[in-house]
Design an enzyme around this catalytic site. Sequence first.
Site, mmCIF file in Angstrom:
data_model
loop_
_atom_site.group_PDB
_atom_site.id
_atom_site.type_symbol
_atom_site.label_atom_id
_atom_site.label_comp_id
_atom_site.label_asym_id
_atom_site.label_seq_id
_atom_site.Cartn_x
_atom_site.Cartn_y
_atom_site.Cartn_z
ATOM 1 N N ARG A 173 0.834 -1.208 0.000
ATOM 2 C CA ARG A 173 0.000 0.000 0.000
ATOM 3 C C ARG A 173 0.864 1.252 0.000
ATOM 4 O O ARG A 173 0.937 1.964 -0.982
ATOM 5 C CB ARG A 173 -0.941 -0.016 1.217
ATOM 6 N N ASP A 174 1.531 1.521 1.078
ATOM 7 C CA ASP A 174 2.309 2.754 1.210
ATOM 8 C C ASP A 174 3.408 2.809 0.154
ATOM 9 O O ASP A 174 3.680 3.861 -0.424
ATOM 10 C CB ASP A 174 2.902 2.829 2.622
ATOM 11 N N HIS A 219 7.312 4.241 12.588
ATOM 12 C CA HIS A 219 7.223 4.293 11.121
ATOM 13 C C HIS A 219 8.264 5.307 10.656
ATOM 14 O O HIS A 219 8.036 6.518 10.697
ATOM 15 C CB HIS A 219 5.814 4.727 10.702
ATOM 16 N N HIS A 273 11.139 6.865 7.932
ATOM 17 C CA HIS A 273 11.651 7.009 6.572
ATOM 18 C C HIS A 273 13.164 7.155 6.634
ATOM 19 O O HIS A 273 13.701 7.782 7.550
ATOM 20 C CB HIS A 273 11.016 8.219 5.889
ATOM 21 N N CYS A 313 6.311 9.959 0.128
ATOM 22 C CA CYS A 313 5.057 10.689 0.289
ATOM 23 C C CYS A 313 5.052 11.867 -0.665
ATOM 24 O O CYS A 313 5.964 12.698 -0.628
ATOM 25 C CB CYS A 313 4.879 11.179 1.725
ATOM 26 N N ASN A 325 10.386 4.460 2.759
ATOM 27 C CA ASN A 325 10.287 3.840 4.077
ATOM 28 C C ASN A 325 11.530 2.997 4.340
ATOM 29 O O ASN A 325 12.248 2.615 3.422
ATOM 30 C CB ASN A 325 9.054 2.932 4.140
#
Length: 284
Positions: free
Chosen positions: A13-14, A205, A207, A238, A247
């Site tokens: 997804r991300d 989470h 990056h 993003c 990520n």
Amino acid sequence: MAPDVTLFEVGPRDGLQSRGEMVTTADKIELVDTLSRTGLRKIEATSFVAPRWVPQMADAPEVMAGISRMPGVTYAALTPNLKGLERALAAGCDEVAIFAAASEGFSRANLNCSIAGSFERFAPVLDRAKASGTPVRGYLSTVIACPYDGPTAPEDVARWTRRLLEAGCYEVSLGDTIGAGTEETLNALLDRLLEEVGADRLAGHFHDTSGRATDLVSLSLDRGLRTFDASIGGLGGCPYAPGAPGNVDTRRVLEVIEAHGLTHGVDMRALESAETVVRAIGAV
């Protein structure tokens, strides 16, 4: 026995959502299925968002219908509004996620509303999810710094983390959205957060913009966090956070966990197959 640390795989997804190029439904299904065979217990498979805003996820129902579900694996989806939630429930998602920001600038850029306004939007999603017995996870972006507002105050992060938990999220994923975190800034944030929120309600989470993501995972483990988001092959980024390319790589997070003498339950050799799929579809 359950592993000591839970990896929440967000690549399908991300990771894929952040790409400008489209990935076929068949390739998405293959990636999720390959990840399902690694021992990962949580996979964010897709996102039920308006196709006009995120065309990369327009095939979310088809992806969910096409995957081969493995026992013991939770298949999650991002659902920013009630319509998205209803579609996710119809597709058989095991849990869903909502997202907020800890900075006003990022909230307006990403959600086109204030932080308070985003919580008003979430209310019907959380009510419907609760009525259906569906767990809801909360994402909180820009917990260290914002590309528009600069450094984020730990007190702001604590306030919105509390709000997400009080609203009904079982866990809040703390997003260092632009990869600005250092051990010093993360320590300051956790000093504040852990005064009132248990480490078992928080996830990391990170990056890897500045190459420090694994250091932050290591520090978080030392501070008691036991859930981390990671993306196969380091997929991600993003569009609303300039300079945040990806990520942290799933493999690198697993290696940090092992270095701490903790278990994660993932077959590293099987993970190679998922990495091969990512390379084959040209995602890295």
